[in-house]
Design a protein around this motif. Structure first.
Motif, PDB file in Angstrom:
ATOM      1  N   VAL A  64     -28.789  18.732  21.795  1.00 33.87           N
ATOM      2  CA  VAL A  64     -27.500  19.033  21.158  1.00 33.87           C
ATOM      3  C   VAL A  64     -27.223  20.534  21.159  1.00 33.87           C
ATOM      4  CG1 VAL A  64     -26.240  18.973  18.972  1.00 33.87           C
ATOM      5  CG2 VAL A  64     -27.504  16.957  19.731  1.00 33.87           C
ATOM      6  N   LEU A  65     -28.194  21.317  20.738  1.00 31.76           N
ATOM      7  CA  LEU A  65     -27.953  22.751  20.588  1.00 31.76           C
ATOM      8  C   LEU A  65     -27.838  23.470  21.931  1.00 31.76           C
ATOM      9  CD1 LEU A  65     -30.136  23.647  17.486  1.00 31.76           C
ATOM     10  CD2 LEU A  65     -27.717  22.994  17.602  1.00 31.76           C
ATOM     11  N   SER A  66     -28.451  22.925  22.970  1.00 37.60           N
ATOM     12  CA  SER A  66     -28.315  23.561  24.281  1.00 37.60           C
ATOM     13  C   SER A  66     -26.892  23.421  24.813  1.00 37.60           C
ATOM     14  CB  SER A  66     -29.323  22.981  25.272  1.00 37.60           C
ATOM     15  OG  SER A  66     -29.015  21.647  25.588  1.00 37.60           O
ATOM     16  N   GLN A  67     -26.159  22.480  24.246  1.00 36.76           N
ATOM     17  CA  GLN A  67     -24.765  22.307  24.666  1.00 36.76           C
ATOM     18  C   GLN A  67     -23.818  23.308  23.993  1.00 36.76           C
ATOM     19  OE1 GLN A  67     -23.766  20.377  27.160  1.00 36.76           O
ATOM     20  NE2 GLN A  67     -25.930  19.941  27.415  1.00 36.76           N
ATOM     21  N   MET A  68     -24.330  24.053  23.019  1.00 33.94           N
ATOM     22  CA  MET A  68     -23.486  25.052  22.353  1.00 33.94           C
ATOM     23  C   MET A  68     -23.021  26.128  23.332  1.00 33.94           C
ATOM     24  SD  MET A  68     -25.283  25.554  18.650  1.00 33.94           S
ATOM     25  CE  MET A  68     -24.137  26.834  18.187  1.00 33.94           C
ATOM     26  N   LYS A  69     -23.795  26.373  24.379  1.00 33.97           N
ATOM     27  CA  LYS A  69     -23.433  27.387  25.372  1.00 33.97           C
ATOM     28  C   LYS A  69     -22.299  26.910  26.280  1.00 33.97           C
ATOM     29  CE  LYS A  69     -26.854  30.039  24.163  1.00 33.97           C
ATOM     30  NZ  LYS A  69     -26.605  30.970  23.115  1.00 33.97           N
ATOM     31  N   ASN A  70     -22.114  25.593  26.343  1.00 27.53           N
ATOM     32  CA  ASN A  70     -21.081  25.015  27.187  1.00 27.53           C
ATOM     33  C   ASN A  70     -19.750  25.086  26.447  1.00 27.53           C
ATOM     34  OD1 ASN A  70     -19.420  23.444  28.757  1.00 27.53           O
ATOM     35  ND2 ASN A  70     -20.901  21.799  29.027  1.00 27.53           N
ATOM     36  N   ASN A  71     -18.800  25.795  26.993  1.00 26.13           N
ATOM     37  CA  ASN A  71     -17.512  25.998  26.315  1.00 26.13           C
ATOM     38  C   ASN A  71     -16.683  24.727  26.214  1.00 26.13           C
ATOM     39  OD1 ASN A  71     -18.041  28.701  25.902  1.00 26.13           O
ATOM     40  ND2 ASN A  71     -17.124  29.318  27.846  1.00 26.13           N
ATOM     41  N   GLN A  72     -16.963  23.741  27.053  1.00 24.56           N
ATOM     42  CA  GLN A  72     -16.185  22.505  27.013  1.00 24.56           C
ATOM     43  C   GLN A  72     -16.617  21.594  25.864  1.00 24.56           C
ATOM     44  OE1 GLN A  72     -17.006  21.092  30.942  1.00 24.56           O
ATOM     45  NE2 GLN A  72     -15.106  21.931  31.748  1.00 24.56           N
ATOM     46  N   ILE A  73     -17.826  21.735  25.402  1.00 23.93           N
ATOM     47  CA  ILE A  73     -18.327  20.877  24.337  1.00 23.93           C
ATOM     48  C   ILE A  73     -18.407  21.702  23.066  1.00 23.93           C
ATOM     49  CG2 ILE A  73     -20.273  19.508  23.544  1.00 23.93           C
ATOM     50  CD1 ILE A  73     -20.908  18.896  26.441  1.00 23.93           C
ATOM     51  N   ASN A  74     -17.522  21.395  22.111  1.00 21.92           N
ATOM     52  CA  ASN A  74     -17.529  22.193  20.896  1.00 21.92           C
ATOM     53  C   ASN A  74     -17.112  21.428  19.648  1.00 21.92           C
ATOM     54  OD1 ASN A  74     -14.839  21.921  21.395  1.00 21.92           O
ATOM     55  ND2 ASN A  74     -14.419  24.086  21.711  1.00 21.92           N
ATOM     56  N   THR A  75     -17.037  20.115  19.707  1.00 21.10           N
ATOM     57  CA  THR A  75     -16.706  19.341  18.516  1.00 21.10           C
ATOM     58  C   THR A  75     -17.890  18.493  18.106  1.00 21.10           C
ATOM     59  OG1 THR A  75     -15.863  17.426  19.727  1.00 21.10           O
ATOM     60  CG2 THR A  75     -14.277  19.194  19.237  1.00 21.10           C
ATOM     61  N   PHE A  76     -17.860  18.046  16.870  1.00 20.32           N
ATOM     62  CA  PHE A  76     -18.929  17.186  16.364  1.00 20.32           C
ATOM     63  C   PHE A  76     -19.092  15.971  17.266  1.00 20.32           C
ATOM     64  CE2 PHE A  76     -20.451  13.591  13.895  1.00 20.32           C
ATOM     65  CZ  PHE A  76     -21.595  14.111  13.323  1.00 20.32           C
ATOM     66  N   LYS A  77     -17.994  15.360  17.649  1.00 20.46           N
ATOM     67  CA  LYS A  77     -18.033  14.163  18.496  1.00 20.46           C
ATOM     68  C   LYS A  77     -18.708  14.457  19.829  1.00 20.46           C
ATOM     69  CE  LYS A  77     -14.583  12.651  20.966  1.00 20.46           C
ATOM     70  NZ  LYS A  77     -13.312  12.219  21.453  1.00 20.46           N
ATOM     71  N   ASP A  78     -18.386  15.576  20.426  1.00 17.43           N
ATOM     72  CA  ASP A  78     -18.977  15.942  21.716  1.00 17.43           C
ATOM     73  C   ASP A  78     -20.471  16.211  21.589  1.00 17.43           C
ATOM     74  OD1 ASP A  78     -16.500  15.747  22.988  1.00 17.43           O
ATOM     75  OD2 ASP A  78     -16.002  17.826  22.518  1.00 17.43           O
ATOM     76  N   TYR A  79     -20.856  16.937  20.534  1.00 11.06           N
ATOM     77  CA  TYR A  79     -22.277  17.205  20.317  1.00 11.06           C
ATOM     78  C   TYR A  79     -23.032  15.900  20.051  1.00 11.06           C
ATOM     79  CZ  TYR A  79     -21.306  22.203  19.877  1.00 11.06           C
ATOM     80  OH  TYR A  79     -20.932  23.499  20.103  1.00 11.06           O
ATOM     81  N   PHE A  80     -22.442  15.046  19.224  1.00 18.13           N
ATOM     82  CA  PHE A  80     -23.100  13.785  18.907  1.00 18.13           C
ATOM     83  C   PHE A  80     -23.270  12.929  20.164  1.00 18.13           C
ATOM     84  CE2 PHE A  80     -23.800   9.558  17.285  1.00 18.13           C
ATOM     85  CZ  PHE A  80     -24.623   9.783  16.197  1.00 18.13           C
ATOM     86  N   SER A  81     -22.278  12.966  21.027  1.00 19.70           N
ATOM     87  CA  SER A  81     -22.353  12.218  22.285  1.00 19.70           C
ATOM     88  C   SER A  81     -23.536  12.683  23.134  1.00 19.70           C
ATOM     89  CB  SER A  81     -21.049  12.379  23.070  1.00 19.70           C
ATOM     90  OG  SER A  81     -21.136  11.751  24.319  1.00 19.70           O
ATOM     91  N   GLU A  82     -23.748  13.993  23.198  1.00 19.30           N
ATOM     92  CA  GLU A  82     -24.888  14.523  23.952  1.00 19.30           C
ATOM     93  C   GLU A  82     -26.217  14.078  23.341  1.00 19.30           C
ATOM     94  OE1 GLU A  82     -25.129  16.414  26.922  1.00 19.30           O
ATOM     95  OE2 GLU A  82     -23.101  15.605  26.992  1.00 19.30           O
TER      96      GLU A  82
END
Length: 179
Positions: A64-82
């Motif tokens: 989840v936290l490695s996706q914080m660097k990705n500008n396209q993924i920035n909502t709770f739903k997107d993080y939860f999906s990952e």
């Protein structure tokens, strides 16, 4: 020199998909479990369950936290999906591992049944036929119960790890309040 190599490894890990992270974490969990059983000859995983779940949590949080660097993924739903993609893969592999492991090592379940029989005998309120019938029932239901319990446990732990890390990531990106 060493720091440059570590930095290269860390940067390359950012490009690993959530499913592949799940495979990596499941592999680590399986290896630890196998080492625990075959190297140390300890048949119960309960003693290392906290370690396994710590690694499981760390793996999901890493995803989840490695996706914080990705500008396209920035909502709770997107993080939860990952995180969901990661913990579902881990759960799948661990359930398959559990099934195969106990099928290859039926003596583990037999040992548990024998211990249960000894406990019932000490109670003194069951006949030998009742104890044998109970053992047969345990033998029949052991694998389905084990798989059901492990599936629920891995799904629950994965949901908690994913939910918490997704909440932290979305708050840190100020996207939780927006959605």
């Amino acid at each position: 020199m060493i720091f440059a190599k570590v930095n290269t490894i860390i940067n390359s890990m950012k490009n690993i998909s959530a499913a592949n992270k799940g495979i990596i974490i499941a592999g680590i969990l399986i290896i630890i479990s196998l080492v625990w059983y075959y190297l140390f000859h300890i048949y119960t995983i309960a003693e290392i369950q906290p370690l396994l779940f710590c690694i499981y949590f760390i793996g999901v949080i890493w995803s989840v936290l490695s996706q914080m660097k990705n500008n396209q993924i920035n909502t709770f739903k997107d993080y939860f999906s990952e995180g969901f993609k990661t913990f579902i893969v881990i759960t799948l592999f661990m359930i398959i591992f559990t099934f195969v492991f106990y099928k290859l090592n039926p003596q583990i379940i037999e040992k548990v049944i024998q211990e249960n029989n000894q406990m019932i005998l000490k109670g003194g309120n069951r006949t030998k036929d009742e104890i044998n019938a109970n053992a047969a029932e345990l033998r029949k239901n052991a694998m389905p119960m084990l798989l059901f319990f492990n599936t629920l446990l891995y799904l629950l732990m994965g949901s908690i790890a994913t939910g918490l890390s997704s909440l932290i990531a979305s708050i840190k990106n100020n996207s939780f309040i927006k959605n």
